[in-house]
Design a protein around this motif. Sequence first.
Motif, PDB file in Angstrom:
ATOM      1  N   LYS A 172       7.158  10.753   4.014  1.00 23.06           N
ATOM      2  CA  LYS A 172       5.794  10.686   3.506  1.00 23.06           C
ATOM      3  C   LYS A 172       5.314   9.250   3.627  1.00 23.06           C
ATOM      4  CE  LYS A 172       2.661  12.085  -0.171  1.00 23.06           C
ATOM      5  NZ  LYS A 172       2.484  12.822  -1.435  1.00 23.06           N
ATOM      6  N   ILE A 173       4.229   9.078   4.358  1.00 23.77           N
ATOM      7  CA  ILE A 173       3.731   7.731   4.603  1.00 23.77           C
ATOM      8  C   ILE A 173       2.964   7.216   3.394  1.00 23.77           C
ATOM      9  CG2 ILE A 173       3.664   8.022   7.101  1.00 23.77           C
ATOM     10  CD1 ILE A 173       0.688   8.643   6.898  1.00 23.77           C
ATOM     11  N   SER A 174       2.707   5.916   3.357  1.00 23.17           N
ATOM     12  CA  SER A 174       2.010   5.296   2.242  1.00 23.17           C
ATOM     13  C   SER A 174       0.531   5.661   2.268  1.00 23.17           C
ATOM     14  CB  SER A 174       2.165   3.781   2.303  1.00 23.17           C
ATOM     15  OG  SER A 174       1.433   3.259   3.407  1.00 23.17           O
ATOM     16  N   ARG A 175      -0.152   5.360   1.173  1.00 23.29           N
ATOM     17  CA  ARG A 175      -1.596   5.627   1.101  1.00 23.29           C
ATOM     18  C   ARG A 175      -2.339   4.822   2.171  1.00 23.29           C
ATOM     19  NH1 ARG A 175      -5.739   7.323   1.527  1.00 23.29           N
ATOM     20  NH2 ARG A 175      -7.375   7.809   0.037  1.00 23.29           N
ATOM     21  N   ALA A 176      -1.910   3.579   2.383  1.00 21.23           N
ATOM     22  CA  ALA A 176      -2.556   2.753   3.409  1.00 21.23           C
ATOM     23  C   ALA A 176      -2.335   3.344   4.799  1.00 21.23           C
ATOM     24  CB  ALA A 176      -2.021   1.330   3.348  1.00 21.23           C
ATOM     25  N   GLU A 177      -1.112   3.795   5.067  1.00 19.19           N
ATOM     26  CA  GLU A 177      -0.816   4.394   6.368  1.00 19.19           C
ATOM     27  C   GLU A 177      -1.579   5.700   6.568  1.00 19.19           C
ATOM     28  OE1 GLU A 177       3.728   2.632   6.853  1.00 19.19           O
ATOM     29  OE2 GLU A 177       3.347   4.465   5.708  1.00 19.19           O
ATOM     30  N   GLU A 178      -1.763   6.446   5.483  1.00 15.53           N
ATOM     31  CA  GLU A 178      -2.557   7.677   5.585  1.00 15.53           C
ATOM     32  C   GLU A 178      -4.003   7.352   5.949  1.00 15.53           C
ATOM     33  OE1 GLU A 178      -4.155  11.318   2.755  1.00 15.53           O
ATOM     34  OE2 GLU A 178      -2.417  10.157   2.101  1.00 15.53           O
ATOM     35  N   SER A 179      -4.568   6.303   5.305  1.00 16.24           N
ATOM     36  CA  SER A 179      -5.937   5.894   5.634  1.00 16.24           C
ATOM     37  C   SER A 179      -6.049   5.490   7.096  1.00 16.24           C
ATOM     38  CB  SER A 179      -6.365   4.722   4.734  1.00 16.24           C
ATOM     39  OG  SER A 179      -6.491   5.120   3.395  1.00 16.24           O
ATOM     40  N   ILE A 180      -5.043   4.774   7.580  1.00 10.46           N
ATOM     41  CA  ILE A 180      -5.049   4.352   8.977  1.00 10.46           C
ATOM     42  C   ILE A 180      -4.948   5.559   9.904  1.00 10.46           C
ATOM     43  CG2 ILE A 180      -3.770   3.066  10.738  1.00 10.46           C
ATOM     44  CD1 ILE A 180      -2.959   1.127   8.450  1.00 10.46           C
ATOM     45  N   PHE A 181      -4.130   6.559   9.529  1.00 11.00           N
ATOM     46  CA  PHE A 181      -4.017   7.748  10.376  1.00 11.00           C
ATOM     47  C   PHE A 181      -5.346   8.493  10.448  1.00 11.00           C
ATOM     48  CE2 PHE A 181      -3.297  12.231  11.145  1.00 11.00           C
ATOM     49  CZ  PHE A 181      -2.582  12.175  12.341  1.00 11.00           C
ATOM     50  N   VAL A 182      -6.002   8.682   9.298  1.00 12.96           N
ATOM     51  CA  VAL A 182      -7.291   9.383   9.285  1.00 12.96           C
ATOM     52  C   VAL A 182      -8.294   8.630  10.153  1.00 12.96           C
ATOM     53  CG1 VAL A 182      -9.207  10.145   7.845  1.00 12.96           C
ATOM     54  CG2 VAL A 182      -6.865  10.427   7.028  1.00 12.96           C
ATOM     55  N   TRP A 183      -8.316   7.299  10.009  1.00 13.06           N
ATOM     56  CA  TRP A 183      -9.224   6.512  10.838  1.00 13.06           C
ATOM     57  C   TRP A 183      -8.863   6.663  12.319  1.00 13.06           C
ATOM     58  CZ3 TRP A 183     -13.592   4.488  11.869  1.00 13.06           C
ATOM     59  CH2 TRP A 183     -13.717   3.533  12.872  1.00 13.06           C
ATOM     60  N   SER A 184      -7.571   6.714  12.636  1.00  7.91           N
ATOM     61  CA  SER A 184      -7.129   6.833  14.029  1.00  7.91           C
ATOM     62  C   SER A 184      -7.620   8.131  14.655  1.00  7.91           C
ATOM     63  CB  SER A 184      -5.601   6.755  14.115  1.00  7.91           C
ATOM     64  OG  SER A 184      -5.123   5.500  13.676  1.00  7.91           O
ATOM     65  N   VAL A 185      -7.669   9.189  13.858  1.00 10.55           N
ATOM     66  CA  VAL A 185      -8.183  10.466  14.369  1.00 10.55           C
ATOM     67  C   VAL A 185      -9.660  10.318  14.733  1.00 10.55           C
ATOM     68  CG1 VAL A 185      -8.663  12.875  13.820  1.00 10.55           C
ATOM     69  CG2 VAL A 185      -6.507  11.841  13.082  1.00 10.55           C
ATOM     70  N   TYR A 186     -10.447   9.798  13.799  1.00  4.95           N
ATOM     71  CA  TYR A 186     -11.880   9.628  14.063  1.00  4.95           C
ATOM     72  C   TYR A 186     -12.106   8.659  15.225  1.00  4.95           C
ATOM     73  CZ  TYR A 186     -16.757   8.230  13.389  1.00  4.95           C
ATOM     74  OH  TYR A 186     -18.080   7.946  13.583  1.00  4.95           O
ATOM     75  N   TYR A 187     -11.392   7.531  15.198  1.00  2.00           N
ATOM     76  CA  TYR A 187     -11.553   6.519  16.236  1.00  2.00           C
ATOM     77  C   TYR A 187     -11.212   7.077  17.619  1.00  2.00           C
ATOM     78  CZ  TYR A 187     -10.707   2.217  18.878  1.00  2.00           C
ATOM     79  OH  TYR A 187     -10.734   1.225  19.827  1.00  2.00           O
ATOM     80  N   SER A 188     -10.190   7.918  17.689  1.00  2.00           N
ATOM     81  CA  SER A 188      -9.798   8.517  18.972  1.00  2.00           C
ATOM     82  C   SER A 188     -10.880   9.451  19.491  1.00  2.00           C
ATOM     83  CB  SER A 188      -8.476   9.275  18.814  1.00  2.00           C
ATOM     84  OG  SER A 188      -7.426   8.399  18.442  1.00  2.00           O
TER      85      SER A 188
END
Length: 369
Positions: free
Chosen positions: A145-161
Motif C-alpha cells: 500500500k503506497i503512501s498518501r503522497a504516492e497515491e496523489s502522484i499516481f492519480v495525477w499521473s493518470v490525468y497527466y498521461s
Amino acid sequence: MESGEQRVMQRRPSRTASHHETVESLAEEVLQGLADSRTALIYAPNTIGKTRLAQHLKERDHEGVALYNSFVEDVFNWDNERVVLKMDPESELFESIVTQGLDGAIINNFQSFTSDRIEPRIDFESGDISFGIHKGDDDSADGIKISRAEESIFVWSVYYSVLSEAVETLSDSPDRRSTAAYDQLTLAVVDDPVSSMDDSRIVSVALALAELTRRASKLDLKFVISTHHALFFNVLFNSLRRKDNLSYVLARGPAAGWTLARQPRDSPFSYHLGIIDDLQGAISANSIERVHFNQFRALLEKTANFLGYTGGWGDLLVGPDAALMTKILNLYSHDRFADIDSADVVEEYKEAFRSEFQEFLKTFRWARQ
C-alpha cells in the motif's frame, strides 16, 4: 518581521482588482483573458473558491474541458483487504486510458515523478491497480500500500498521461488522428494537483506541466491552473513564457463573492499583508471560519519559504497551542471538499487560532506602517 522587501511592497500602489459576485462572472473574466493568452495561473489559499471555479468551467462546456481537481480522486478508492487501488470502470478517465492503451505511459510518468522503485500494475478488466517493488531479490514485494503522497502522484499521473496523449493527438491533422475523442477539447483546467506532495515532487509536477503547455502552444488548447501552494505557483510562473501567461491572485470579496487581481511578480508573497488584515478582522469580529485557518497556513508557508525554513511552515508555530494548531491546519488543508462545504469551527480551535496567530506576529516581528 519588517524586511526591506516588505517596506517596498507597502509603498507600492495596490493592484487593480476586479470584483465578482458570482462564479459565472469570475469564470468569464478568466476566459476573456485567455483570448490573448495561453495560460491563466491563479493563486489562492484553500477554501477561497478554486474548486468551485474549476467545476463551473467544466460544467459550462463538458466536452470541451478536461478537468483535474479534488473530485477526480473520487474515481479511486482502496480495497484494503486485497490491497489494491480500485478505479471506477464507468469513469471517463478509465475509458480514456483503456481506449488509448495508456497503462505504459501512466507507469512511466508515475515513476518519473517518484522513482522506479515502485511499479504499478493496471488491470483493464477489473479496474484494479496493484503496486509492488520488483528487484528480483529478497527485497521484492507485491501488494504493497503506497503512501498518501504516492497515491496523489499516481492519480495525477493518470490525468497527466491522458492530457499528454490528447496534446499529441491534437498535434496531428484531423485526418491522421488515431481517435476523435479529443477533437472538441479546448481547455485544460488543473486545480491543485500537488496535495500531500513534498517540495521535490511539487517542482517535478510543475516543470512537467509547464512543458506540456509548451507542447500545446500551437494548438487551440488553453490552460487554467490554480493552486494554494506558493512553490508550485513560483515554479510555473518562472517556467511559463510571460507573454503567453496571465497570473492572478484570487481572494474573497469585501462583502460577498471574489476579487481577482493581476499578479505581475513571480511570488504571491505580497499577498501576505492582505491575509494578515483578513485574519485580524476575523479575530476582532469573532467570526473565525475554516477559510481563515487555510489562509493562516498559506501565510505560514510563504513566510517559511521567504525565510528559508527547511523544516517547513510547522517550525513557525512556537506558542503553547502549536501542536494542536499543526493538527488542525493539516486536517483542514487536506479536506478535499473544503472549497464547496464549510463546517463550523469549534471554540477550542478558535482559541488556538487566536493564540498562535498572535504569537506568530509577535515572534516574527510583523510590523504594519
